[in-house]
Design a protein around this motif. Structure first.
Motif, mmCIF file in Angstrom:
data_model
loop_
_atom_site.group_PDB
_atom_site.id
_atom_site.type_symbol
_atom_site.label_atom_id
_atom_site.label_comp_id
_atom_site.label_asym_id
_atom_site.label_seq_id
_atom_site.Cartn_x
_atom_site.Cartn_y
_atom_site.Cartn_z
ATOM 1 N N LYS A 61 3.099 -12.033 -0.802
ATOM 2 C CA LYS A 61 3.136 -10.947 -1.786
ATOM 3 C C LYS A 61 4.391 -11.122 -2.638
ATOM 4 N N PRO A 62 4.260 -11.048 -3.964
ATOM 5 C CA PRO A 62 5.433 -11.277 -4.811
ATOM 6 C C PRO A 62 6.427 -10.105 -4.742
ATOM 7 N N THR A 63 7.693 -10.434 -4.935
ATOM 8 C CA THR A 63 8.735 -9.410 -4.953
ATOM 9 C C THR A 63 8.763 -8.781 -6.351
ATOM 10 N N PRO A 64 9.355 -7.582 -6.487
ATOM 11 C CA PRO A 64 9.472 -6.971 -7.818
ATOM 12 C C PRO A 64 10.216 -7.879 -8.806
ATOM 13 N N GLU A 65 11.252 -8.585 -8.315
ATOM 14 C CA GLU A 65 12.030 -9.504 -9.180
ATOM 15 C C GLU A 65 11.134 -10.626 -9.693
ATOM 16 N N GLU A 66 10.294 -11.140 -8.777
ATOM 17 C CA GLU A 66 9.385 -12.234 -9.148
ATOM 18 C C GLU A 66 8.397 -11.758 -10.213
ATOM 19 N N VAL A 67 7.805 -10.588 -10.008
ATOM 20 C CA VAL A 67 6.817 -10.053 -10.953
ATOM 21 C C VAL A 67 7.466 -9.783 -12.310
ATOM 22 N N ARG A 68 8.698 -9.243 -12.287
ATOM 23 C CA ARG A 68 9.415 -9.012 -13.557
ATOM 24 C C ARG A 68 9.738 -10.340 -14.246
ATOM 25 N N ARG A 178 -1.179 -11.252 -24.091
ATOM 26 C CA ARG A 178 -2.127 -10.178 -23.752
ATOM 27 C C ARG A 178 -2.036 -9.815 -22.274
ATOM 28 N N PHE A 179 -1.782 -10.817 -21.438
ATOM 29 C CA PHE A 179 -1.621 -10.574 -19.999
ATOM 30 C C PHE A 179 -0.464 -9.612 -19.742
ATOM 31 N N LEU A 180 0.669 -9.825 -20.433
ATOM 32 C CA LEU A 180 1.848 -8.979 -20.228
ATOM 33 C C LEU A 180 1.597 -7.523 -20.624
ATOM 34 N N ASN A 181 0.646 -7.311 -21.553
ATOM 35 C CA ASN A 181 0.303 -5.944 -21.975
ATOM 36 C C ASN A 181 -0.910 -5.384 -21.237
ATOM 37 N N SER A 182 -1.435 -6.176 -20.295
ATOM 38 C CA SER A 182 -2.676 -5.775 -19.617
ATOM 39 C C SER A 182 -2.417 -4.762 -18.509
ATOM 40 N N ALA A 183 -3.473 -4.017 -18.182
ATOM 41 C CA ALA A 183 -3.414 -3.054 -17.076
ATOM 42 C C ALA A 183 -3.186 -3.782 -15.752
ATOM 43 N N ILE A 184 -3.734 -4.999 -15.611
ATOM 44 C CA ILE A 184 -3.593 -5.791 -14.380
ATOM 45 C C ILE A 184 -2.112 -6.043 -14.079
ATOM 46 N N TYR A 185 -1.385 -6.524 -15.087
ATOM 47 C CA TYR A 185 0.043 -6.835 -14.885
ATOM 48 C C TYR A 185 0.862 -5.557 -14.700
ATOM 49 N N LYS A 186 0.618 -4.564 -15.553
ATOM 50 C CA LYS A 186 1.410 -3.325 -15.495
ATOM 51 C C LYS A 186 1.227 -2.579 -14.176
ATOM 52 N N SER A 187 -0.005 -2.545 -13.676
ATOM 53 C CA SER A 187 -0.234 -1.828 -12.407
ATOM 54 C C SER A 187 0.375 -2.591 -11.231
ATOM 55 N N LEU A 188 0.364 -3.930 -11.288
ATOM 56 C CA LEU A 188 1.004 -4.718 -10.222
ATOM 57 C C LEU A 188 2.512 -4.472 -10.229
ATOM 58 N N LEU A 189 3.104 -4.481 -11.410
ATOM 59 C CA LEU A 189 4.537 -4.252 -11.563
ATOM 60 C C LEU A 189 4.913 -2.878 -10.992
ATOM 61 N N GLN A 190 4.091 -1.901 -11.301
ATOM 62 C CA GLN A 190 4.307 -0.537 -10.812
ATOM 63 C C GLN A 190 4.216 -0.479 -9.290
ATOM 64 N N SER A 191 3.177 -1.119 -8.756
ATOM 65 C CA SER A 191 2.944 -1.039 -7.302
ATOM 66 C C SER A 191 4.029 -1.757 -6.508
ATOM 67 N N VAL A 192 4.488 -2.941 -6.969
ATOM 68 C CA VAL A 192 5.552 -3.644 -6.220
ATOM 69 C C VAL A 192 6.888 -2.906 -6.340
ATOM 70 N N SER A 193 7.121 -2.288 -7.512
ATOM 71 C CA SER A 193 8.368 -1.525 -7.700
ATOM 72 C C SER A 193 8.359 -0.299 -6.787
ATOM 73 N N ARG A 194 7.188 0.372 -6.710
ATOM 74 C CA ARG A 194 7.060 1.566 -5.873
ATOM 75 C C ARG A 194 7.280 1.214 -4.402
ATOM 76 N N SER A 195 6.605 0.129 -3.935
ATOM 77 C CA SER A 195 6.702 -0.230 -2.509
ATOM 78 C C SER A 195 8.111 -0.690 -2.148
ATOM 79 N N SER A 196 8.846 -1.276 -3.099
ATOM 80 C CA SER A 196 10.215 -1.714 -2.783
ATOM 81 C C SER A 196 11.175 -0.529 -2.738
ATOM 82 N N SER A 197 10.899 0.491 -3.571
ATOM 83 C CA SER A 197 11.762 1.686 -3.549
ATOM 84 C C SER A 197 11.503 2.549 -2.316
ATOM 85 N N GLU A 198 10.288 2.456 -1.793
ATOM 86 C CA GLU A 198 9.938 3.222 -0.583
ATOM 87 C C GLU A 198 10.528 2.593 0.677
ATOM 88 N N SER A 199 10.686 1.259 0.658
ATOM 89 C CA SER A 199 11.172 0.579 1.874
ATOM 90 C C SER A 199 12.692 0.651 1.990
#
Length: 199
Positions: A61-68, A178-199
């Motif tokens: 699973k990618p880290t938030p830093e990796e996804v950014r 287009r990928f960077l503006n896509s819902a796929i990328y944005k939701s992944l970025l959100q989810s990894v950021s959320r899970s890292s802040s929770e841990s």
């Protein structure tokens, strides 16, 4: 149909004897459902000859830093197995997944050393992605196609280098923004950021 013409599909066996019994069902020939299923499976496996390419690359699973980091450069995205998987998922929504599949197949070919395997894989790549008859044909200019056709006389692990670079550039210029503006990328970025802040 005249009486002289016969169709092999309409010829019926004259007895209950099973001359080509190939399975445990009590049919009178080899065209039993078991055989049909086997043939259907073989046909579908031949539709894409590059069976070695998995549906998804195995990766952590990618880290938030990796996804950014994927937003910083296309190279970072393509060097990451997780990044390639997500980008490939996006390409599928744009009906251009074959670009990533072709790029991956070329990478695999470049790592091959066995001459026989190189020859075999190069022909499979040609049939799957270069041939104008293929439903997964990638978009290449005529100059690159001519180079490939010449190199296919004696395929090597670098037969598709020019074509691979052209497809890489196409994905970078066309699909990546287009990928960077896509819902796929944005939701992944959100989810990894959320899970890292929770841990």
């Amino acid at each position: 149909m005249s009486r002289h013409e016969t169709s092999p599909t309409t010829v019926q066996p004259t007895s209950n004897h099973r001359p080509n019994a190939c399975c445990f069902c009590w049919c009178c020939c080899c065209s039993c459902s078991w055989n049909e299923d086997r043939e259907r499976a073989w046909r579908s496996s031949r539709e894409t000859k590059l069976e070695t390419i998995p549906n998804c690359e195995a990766c952590a699973k990618p880290t938030p830093e990796e996804v950014r980091g994927w937003a910083q450069s296309f190279d970072k995205l393509m060097k990451s197995p997780a990044g390639r998987n997500v980008f490939r998922e996006f390409l599928r929504t744009e009906y251009s997944e074959e670009n990533m599949l072709f790029w991956l197949a070329c990478e695999e070919l470049k790592n091959e050393c066995n001459t026989h395997t190189i020859d075999e894989k190069a022909r499979m790549i040609y049939e799957d992605y270069i041939s104008i008859l293929s439903p997964k044909e990638v978009s290449l200019d005529s100059r690159v196609r001519e180079v490939i056709n010449r190199k296919m006389q004696e395929p090597s692990s670098h037969t598709f280098d020019d074509a691979q670079l052209q497809i890489y550039t196409l994905m970078h210029r066309d699909s990546y923004p287009r990928f960077l503006n896509s819902a796929i990328y944005k939701s992944l970025l959100q989810s990894v950021s959320r899970s890292s802040s929770e841990s």
